[in-house]
Design a protein around this motif. Sequence first.
Motif, PDB file in Angstrom:
ATOM      1  N   SER A 188      29.507  50.418  -3.367  1.00 45.89           N
ATOM      2  CA  SER A 188      29.985  49.249  -4.105  1.00 45.89           C
ATOM      3  C   SER A 188      30.343  49.644  -5.538  1.00 45.89           C
ATOM      4  O   SER A 188      31.330  49.156  -6.103  1.00 45.89           O
ATOM      5  CB  SER A 188      28.917  48.147  -4.105  1.00 45.89           C
ATOM      6  OG  SER A 188      28.602  47.769  -2.780  1.00 45.89           O
ATOM      7  N   LEU A 207      28.970  43.464  -5.721  1.00 49.37           N
ATOM      8  CA  LEU A 207      27.614  43.495  -6.265  1.00 49.37           C
ATOM      9  C   LEU A 207      26.911  44.779  -5.850  1.00 49.37           C
ATOM     10  O   LEU A 207      26.876  45.132  -4.679  1.00 49.37           O
ATOM     11  CB  LEU A 207      26.828  42.285  -5.781  1.00 49.37           C
ATOM     12  CG  LEU A 207      27.191  40.976  -6.490  1.00 49.37           C
ATOM     13  CD1 LEU A 207      26.309  39.850  -5.986  1.00 49.37           C
ATOM     14  CD2 LEU A 207      27.064  41.115  -8.005  1.00 49.37           C
ATOM     15  N   THR A 222      24.446  45.564   0.275  1.00 51.27           N
ATOM     16  CA  THR A 222      25.663  44.963   0.796  1.00 51.27           C
ATOM     17  C   THR A 222      25.460  44.682   2.280  1.00 51.27           C
ATOM     18  O   THR A 222      25.091  45.576   3.021  1.00 51.27           O
ATOM     19  CB  THR A 222      26.851  45.932   0.610  1.00 51.27           C
ATOM     20  OG1 THR A 222      26.919  46.288  -0.767  1.00 51.27           O
ATOM     21  CG2 THR A 222      28.156  45.316   1.047  1.00 51.27           C
ATOM     22  N   ASP A 230      34.368  47.552   1.554  1.00 55.90           N
ATOM     23  CA  ASP A 230      33.012  47.959   1.180  1.00 55.90           C
ATOM     24  C   ASP A 230      32.058  47.410   2.239  1.00 55.90           C
ATOM     25  O   ASP A 230      32.067  46.209   2.503  1.00 55.90           O
ATOM     26  CB  ASP A 230      32.684  47.367  -0.204  1.00 55.90           C
ATOM     27  CG  ASP A 230      31.293  47.746  -0.692  1.00 55.90           C
ATOM     28  OD1 ASP A 230      30.788  48.822  -0.325  1.00 55.90           O
ATOM     29  OD2 ASP A 230      30.702  46.944  -1.467  1.00 55.90           O
ATOM     30  N   ILE A 231      31.281  48.273   2.851  1.00 62.12           N
ATOM     31  CA  ILE A 231      30.377  47.832   3.920  1.00 62.12           C
ATOM     32  C   ILE A 231      28.937  48.208   3.589  1.00 62.12           C
ATOM     33  O   ILE A 231      28.679  48.929   2.622  1.00 62.12           O
ATOM     34  CB  ILE A 231      30.766  48.456   5.282  1.00 62.12           C
ATOM     35  CG1 ILE A 231      30.777  49.990   5.198  1.00 62.12           C
ATOM     36  CG2 ILE A 231      32.108  47.928   5.752  1.00 62.12           C
ATOM     37  CD1 ILE A 231      31.107  50.677   6.501  1.00 62.12           C
TER      38      ILE A 231
HETATM   39 MG   LIG Z   1      26.946  48.182  -1.454  1.00 60.14          MG
END
Ligand SMILES: [Mg+2]
Length: 263
Positions: free
Chosen positions: A33, A52, A63, A86-87
Motif C-alpha cells: 500500500s 491505507l 489491506t 493493491d491487495i
Molecule cells: Mg496493504
Amino acid sequence: LIEGPSINRFKPKNPEVGTLRILLYGPQGAGKSSVFNSVDSALKGHITTRALAHAVETDHSFTVESKTYKVKKDSPDSYFPFNFTDIAGMHGEDRGIHRDDIIKLLNGHINSGYTFNPLKPITNEDPKYIKNPTLKDRIHCLVAVLPANTVSMMDDNIIRQMSDVRKEARDLGIPQVIIMTKVDESCPLVKDDLKKIYTSKKIKQKVLLCSIKLGIPVSCIYPVKNYHEERAIDDTIDILILDALKNIINFADESVEDQVYHN
Ligand SMILES: [Mg+2]
Ligand SMILES: Nc1nc2c(ncn2[C@@H]2O[C@H](COP(=O)(O)OP(=O)(O)OP(=O)(O)O)[C@@H](O)[C@H]2O)c(=O)[nH]1
C-alpha cells in the motif's frame, strides 16, 4: 525509456488497452500500500495516503479489500493511463490472500472492490467474477513487493505461493519485477543518506537475495524507500520511485503492444 516530463504524455501503444493494469503482491506488511502511496505522492508533488497503510504491526493483513487506484493528472478529469491494484498480503498459514485468487486477478477475472476470503477463493458463480476477460481486463505487469530488512527470513510457504503466481504470469506473458522496500531499515548508511543506496554493499546483497528467492533478474529489481512517515516530498525518494514506475510502464506497454486478444 520514458523520461521525466514524458510520463505525462505516455499512452499505451495498443489501442485495445486504454489503461495498463499493475498488480502489487507480496508478503503481509511488505509495503504494498505504501508503494502505491509513494507513486501517487511522487506524481502529484505532495504527500498522499490514499491506500491505507499499517500504523502498527499486526498478525493480519491490514489491506483486506482489493482496490484499484487511478492517479489523477494535473488537468481536470484526466488520469494517467495506468492503475495499481493493491491487495492483501500473503501469509504463511491460511490468513493471507489465497494464491488462486491472485491467479484469477492476473487473468482478469476479478476487478476492483473485491474482498478476499483466505479460506474461500472466488468461484465463477460469484457476481463479481468476470467470466470472459479480455486483454484490457488482465494484469499487464506483476510487481512483487519485498521488504529488504526481512527478506532473508521469508516463510518458505510464501515463497512457494509467490512462485506459483509467477509461473502463471509467465505463461500469460505478463512481465514481472520486484520493488524492494524498506532499504532504510536494512542499511544504516542508507537510513542516514538515501543517496548511499547506489553504493551500499548491504543493499546490493539484499537485491541479490531477492533475485535468488524469486528467480527474477537483478536488472528487474528496484530498491526504494517509501513515503511512509515523511511530511514533505524528497527528491531522492521521488527519483527511485519514478524510475521503478517508468520501467514498469515500459514493460507493461511492450508486453501488450503486439498482442491481439482472441476470445
Ligand atoms: Mg496493504
Ligand atoms: N522504514 C520503512 N517503513 C516502511 C516502508 N514502506 C512501508 N513501511 C512501513 O511498513 C508498514 C507496512 O506497510 P504497508 O504499506 O501497510 O504494507 P502492506 O504490504 O500494504 O501490508 P498489508 O496490506 O497488511 O499486506 C507500515 O508501518 C509502513 O509505514 C519503507 O520503505 N521504509
